[in-house]
Design a protein around this motif. Structure first.
Motif, PDB file in Angstrom:
ATOM      1  N   PRO A 119       0.762  -1.225  -0.084  1.00 41.84           N
ATOM      2  CA  PRO A 119       0.227   0.112  -0.134  1.00 41.84           C
ATOM      3  C   PRO A 119       0.866   1.478   0.069  1.00 41.84           C
ATOM      4  O   PRO A 119       1.994   1.195   0.603  1.00 41.84           O
ATOM      5  CB  PRO A 119      -0.674  -0.108   1.215  1.00 41.84           C
ATOM      6  N   ILE A 120       0.298   2.350  -0.386  1.00 41.33           N
ATOM      7  CA  ILE A 120       0.991   3.670  -0.461  1.00 41.33           C
ATOM      8  C   ILE A 120       1.479   4.038   0.678  1.00 41.33           C
ATOM      9  O   ILE A 120       2.392   4.617   0.858  1.00 41.33           O
ATOM     10  CB  ILE A 120       0.113   4.767  -1.002  1.00 41.33           C
ATOM     11  N   SER A 121       0.780   3.736   1.795  1.00 33.08           N
ATOM     12  CA  SER A 121       1.332   4.086   3.286  1.00 33.08           C
ATOM     13  C   SER A 121       2.513   3.603   3.665  1.00 33.08           C
ATOM     14  O   SER A 121       3.364   4.068   4.246  1.00 33.08           O
ATOM     15  CB  SER A 121       0.354   3.641   4.314  1.00 33.08           C
ATOM     16  N   PHE A 122       3.006   2.393   2.949  1.00 32.19           N
ATOM     17  CA  PHE A 122       4.395   1.721   3.193  1.00 32.19           C
ATOM     18  C   PHE A 122       5.263   2.549   2.560  1.00 32.19           C
ATOM     19  O   PHE A 122       6.460   2.815   3.275  1.00 32.19           O
ATOM     20  CB  PHE A 122       4.387   0.416   2.638  1.00 32.19           C
ATOM     21  N   PHE A 123       4.945   3.250   1.436  1.00 34.57           N
ATOM     22  CA  PHE A 123       5.912   4.101   0.787  1.00 34.57           C
ATOM     23  C   PHE A 123       6.219   5.369   1.272  1.00 34.57           C
ATOM     24  O   PHE A 123       7.318   5.985   1.234  1.00 34.57           O
ATOM     25  CB  PHE A 123       5.787   4.079  -0.804  1.00 34.57           C
ATOM     26  N   ASP A 124       5.112   5.834   2.167  1.00 33.34           N
ATOM     27  CA  ASP A 124       5.050   7.276   2.700  1.00 33.34           C
ATOM     28  C   ASP A 124       6.028   7.159   3.885  1.00 33.34           C
ATOM     29  O   ASP A 124       6.713   8.144   4.270  1.00 33.34           O
ATOM     30  CB  ASP A 124       3.520   7.464   3.202  1.00 33.34           C
ATOM     31  N   TYR A 360      -4.043   9.904   9.923  1.00 29.18           N
ATOM     32  CA  TYR A 360      -2.829   9.190   9.539  1.00 29.18           C
ATOM     33  C   TYR A 360      -2.062   8.907  10.827  1.00 29.18           C
ATOM     34  O   TYR A 360      -1.530   7.843  11.005  1.00 29.18           O
ATOM     35  CB  TYR A 360      -1.689  10.300   8.696  1.00 29.18           C
ATOM     36  N   GLU A 361      -2.401   9.539  12.051  1.00 24.74           N
ATOM     37  CA  GLU A 361      -1.902   9.125  13.328  1.00 24.74           C
ATOM     38  C   GLU A 361      -3.149   9.041  14.225  1.00 24.74           C
ATOM     39  O   GLU A 361      -4.021   9.650  13.977  1.00 24.74           O
ATOM     40  CB  GLU A 361      -0.955  10.359  13.961  1.00 24.74           C
ATOM     41  N   GLU A 362      -3.138   7.954  15.317  1.00 22.75           N
ATOM     42  CA  GLU A 362      -3.995   7.671  16.179  1.00 22.75           C
ATOM     43  C   GLU A 362      -4.349   9.136  16.984  1.00 22.75           C
ATOM     44  O   GLU A 362      -3.597   9.703  17.165  1.00 22.75           O
ATOM     45  CB  GLU A 362      -3.470   6.773  17.031  1.00 22.75           C
ATOM     46  N   GLU A 365      -7.598  13.046  13.771  1.00 24.21           N
ATOM     47  CA  GLU A 365      -8.390  12.949  12.443  1.00 24.21           C
ATOM     48  C   GLU A 365      -8.251  14.118  11.530  1.00 24.21           C
ATOM     49  O   GLU A 365      -8.073  15.137  11.773  1.00 24.21           O
ATOM     50  CB  GLU A 365      -9.926  12.985  13.017  1.00 24.21           C
ATOM     51  N   VAL A 366      -7.931  13.739  10.184  1.00 31.34           N
ATOM     52  CA  VAL A 366      -7.971  14.387   9.084  1.00 31.34           C
ATOM     53  C   VAL A 366      -9.194  14.781   8.363  1.00 31.34           C
ATOM     54  O   VAL A 366      -9.530  15.772   7.906  1.00 31.34           O
ATOM     55  CB  VAL A 366      -6.583  13.994   8.150  1.00 31.34           C
ATOM     56  N   LEU A 367      -9.889  13.763   8.291  1.00 27.25           N
ATOM     57  CA  LEU A 367     -11.436  13.959   7.826  1.00 27.25           C
ATOM     58  C   LEU A 367     -12.258  13.290   8.897  1.00 27.25           C
ATOM     59  O   LEU A 367     -12.039  12.506   9.573  1.00 27.25           O
ATOM     60  CB  LEU A 367     -11.694  13.058   6.565  1.00 27.25           C
ATOM     61  N   PRO A 403     -10.653   4.201   4.419  1.00 25.47           N
ATOM     62  CA  PRO A 403     -11.307   5.012   5.387  1.00 25.47           C
ATOM     63  C   PRO A 403     -11.004   4.176   6.759  1.00 25.47           C
ATOM     64  O   PRO A 403     -10.952   2.946   6.801  1.00 25.47           O
ATOM     65  CB  PRO A 403     -12.700   5.089   5.334  1.00 25.47           C
ATOM     66  N   LYS A 404     -10.808   4.896   7.839  1.00 22.95           N
ATOM     67  CA  LYS A 404     -10.930   4.563   9.401  1.00 22.95           C
ATOM     68  C   LYS A 404     -12.297   4.091   9.608  1.00 22.95           C
ATOM     69  O   LYS A 404     -12.384   3.207  10.559  1.00 22.95           O
ATOM     70  CB  LYS A 404     -10.294   5.403  10.293  1.00 22.95           C
ATOM     71  N   SER A 405     -13.328   4.851   9.231  1.00 24.63           N
ATOM     72  CA  SER A 405     -14.403   4.485   9.540  1.00 24.63           C
ATOM     73  C   SER A 405     -15.365   4.943   8.391  1.00 24.63           C
ATOM     74  O   SER A 405     -14.940   6.006   7.662  1.00 24.63           O
ATOM     75  CB  SER A 405     -15.023   4.858  10.854  1.00 24.63           C
ATOM     76  N   GLY A 406     -16.667   4.661   8.341  1.00 26.80           N
ATOM     77  CA  GLY A 406     -17.440   4.933   7.062  1.00 26.80           C
ATOM     78  C   GLY A 406     -17.170   4.135   5.897  1.00 26.80           C
ATOM     79  O   GLY A 406     -16.399   3.180   6.157  1.00 26.80           O
ATOM     80  N   LYS A 407     -17.559   4.463   4.673  1.00 24.41           N
ATOM     81  CA  LYS A 407     -17.375   3.736   3.550  1.00 24.41           C
ATOM     82  C   LYS A 407     -17.326   4.676   2.216  1.00 24.41           C
ATOM     83  O   LYS A 407     -18.039   5.537   2.399  1.00 24.41           O
ATOM     84  CB  LYS A 407     -17.944   2.447   3.364  1.00 24.41           C
TER      85      LYS A 407
END
Length: 589
Positions: A119-124, A360-362, A365-367, A403-407
């Motif tokens: 996933p992209i998060s790995f490359f980040d 991105y971090e616990e 929230e960004v959204l 998403p962390k929640s929702g869809k």
């Protein structure tokens, strides 16, 4: 650069690749070739025993009896044995070493394929230079498992055992005297290898970090020179290479201890053999031929033991590299999710966000619980302050993030259950910092569809107004653009990226600051091409230049991760809220 912190964090209780696992996964599938290699090395080692065995006959029988026929026969046998050794040595290198290099290339391809599936998060969170090191360097140790290293170790052991049997036959007491220092050396070697393996593993981590930083330095050389920061970059790199030096020094020290121990202990054995052998010859218990045969055979037995420090270090380094490769191969690919079973067919392109939150971090929230719909074939613009969450929405729409929640749904299908490849083949993305590959303009435009026709290529070129500047180049579309398109202006790079998206012919388009790098003239050209690109396609546009999104079907104003306003340009202007403030502020500028 915090090399020490990075190394310590990445080396806590990592899984180890055992000899048995390496044998099962790497050596056993190639057992036919390994078996041939073992036969060759056994033949080679047996041939090497001919000269020591014939030396007894030469000294005790041929010379005293002046038997010339036997001398010629003996020379023929020894010469034939030497020829066999030379041929088997060549075949060993040709078969096993070449096969080892093939395995390395095969494994590199597998690791690279695995890396691209992450996933992209790995490359980040991982330096590109570090990944290059892991793909190219960590797998090289395979040559020591599949190549002549392991076979020499096995062959050497066989030779040592056969030599020891022959030594016992000549003189049991002298052989026993030799085995005592050999056993002591074996214990020292086992302790040393256990100590060396973590060092080799750390070396891989440090090496990856140093290469990662060096890659960044070379890529950002303009920034470094612009801020006169060469000194601090040099100091940073020096810290890394010094840490690498300290690691190498530790392994060399351990290896030196093994080598010197072997020299000392086996030297004592040789000295003792001289004394015992000399005594037995004078006492008539041993002939001169027996003594010389014993000496030669002793050399054949001891040689693999001395080589063990070198071969053992190579095998330990190989296993340490495979530890890190295994760690990478065991990571979960973004397409491994068993719930992703939906394969999209004919995509209409309706995107819906339902109560989506993301961080991105616990705890940060960004959204925050956002909901909106992007009907098929419409344009939705995202505006707001920097850091408000616009690019995160684009990342979620492109399935780069989850998403962390929702869809998020596509044509009423939950995106978390959709096979990524079936969605992304309908997706086109033009990023704020668009990436171009080193090569020609033609190659970069053809990237999403290498087999596109010349007519399709030219249509994309004209639609994005790329021909407006390529017509001025001597080589036209075959002009080399340099690394990351460094030879082109920002506007030219952006138009090239849009031409690439047009050629891909996607159903869904995401434009992240697609006009941010353009001057006024280029922007006017791009707006014309974008109007063609987004026609009948679902489009999400992120733009700071609000004048470019007046015709959007809906505009979402994002602030602090929430949608604070939504509507058309005219509706939002009439409301005189946040969008009105942003628009009138830009209009004044």
């Amino acid at each position: 650069m915090k090399y020490l912190d990075t190394v310590s964090n990445k080396n806590k209780k990592k899984p180890k690749v055992s000899i048995s696992k390496a044998f099962k996964t790497i050596i056993w599938p190639k057992r036919g070739l390994v078996f041939i290699g073992l036969i060759l090395i056994v033949v080679s080692r047996l041939a090497s025993l001919v000269a020591p065995l014939k030396i007894k006959s030469l000294l005790d029988n041929v010379i005293p009896n002046k038997d010339y026929d036997e001398l010629y026969y003996l020379l023929f046998i020894v010469g034939a044995a030497i020829l066999i050794q030379a041929i088997t040595s060549f075949l060993l290198t040709r078969i096993l070493s070449v096969q080892a290099q093939y395995l390395i290339s095969e494994l590199r391809a597998k690791v690279q394929k695995k890396v691209l599936s992450l996933p992209i998060s790995f490359f980040d969170n991982t330096k590109s230079g570090a990944l290059v090191s892991r793909i190219m360097s960590d797998v090289e140790g395979v040559r020591n498992l599949m190549g002549t290293g392991l076979v020499q170790l096995v062959g050497g052991t066989i030779t040592a055992v056969i030599s020891m049997i022959l030594l016992i036959k000549i003189s049991p007491s002298m052989t026993l005297f030799v085995l005592i220092p050999v056993a002591v050396f074996g214990l020292i070697a086992l302790k040393a290898f256990k100590y060396i393996r973590p060092i080799f593993r750390n070396r891989g981590v440090i090496n990856a970090e140093v290469k990662g930083r060096l890659t960044e330095t070379l890529a950002g050389v303009r920034v470094i020179k612009a801020f006169n920061a060469e000194k601090q970059e040099n100091e940073s790199f020096e810290k890394g290479v010094d840490l690498l030096f300290q690691n190498v020094k530790k392994s060399l020290t351990a290896t030196a201890i093994m080598t010197s121990s072997a020299t000392f202990l086996l030297g004592i054995a040789s000295t003792g053999i001289m004394g015992i052998g000399g005594y037995k010859i004078m006492a008539g218990e041993l002939t001169v031929g027996d003594f010389l045969s014993f000496t030669f055979l002793l050399g054949l037995m001891i040689a693999p033991i001395i080589q063990m420090s070198n071969i053992g270090s190579q095998l330990t380094e190989a296993l340490a590299g495979l530890d890190r490769t295994e760690e990478l191969m065991n990571m979960e690919a973004e397409g491994d999710d068993e719930e992703r079973v939906i394969e999209l067919g004919d995509v209409k392109g309706e995107l819906v966000f339902e109560n989506v939150s993301f961080s991105y971090e616990e705890g940060k929230e960004v959204l925050k619980d956002i909901s909106f719909q992007v009907p098929s074939g419409t344009v939705t613009a995202l505006v707001g302050s920097s850091g408000s969450g616009k690019s995160t929405i684009a990342g979620l729409s492109a399935t780069f993030l989850n998403p962390k929640s929702g869809k998020v749904t596509i044509d009423n299908h939950d995106m978390s259950k959709v096979q990524l490849s079936s969605y992304r083949k309908n997706l086109g993305v033009v990023l704020q910092d668009e990436f171009l590959f080193e090569g020609t303009i033609r190659e970069n435009i053809l990237f999403p569809r290498p087999n596109a026709t010349e007519e399709e290529l030219q249509n994309a070129v004209k639609a994005a107004y790329v021909n407006e500047f390529t017509d001025r180049f001597d080589d036209g579309l075959n002009t080399l653009i340099g690394e990351r398109g460094v030879k082109l202006s920002g506007g030219q790079r952006q138009r090239l990226a849009i031409a690439r998206a047009i050629l891909a012919n996607p159903k869904i388009i995401i434009l992240d600051e697609a006009t941010s790098s353009l001057d006024t003239e280029s922007e006017a050209l791009i707006q014309k091409s974008l109007s063609e690109l987004i026609k009948n396609r679902t489009t999400i546009v992120i733009a700071h230049r609000l004048s470019t999104i007046k015709q959007a079907d809906q505009i979402l104003v994002i602030e602090a991760g929430s949608i604070v306003e939504r509507g058309t340009h005219d509706e939002l202007i009439a409301e005189k809220g946040r969008y009105f403030e942003l628009y009138t502020y830009q209009a004044k500028i």
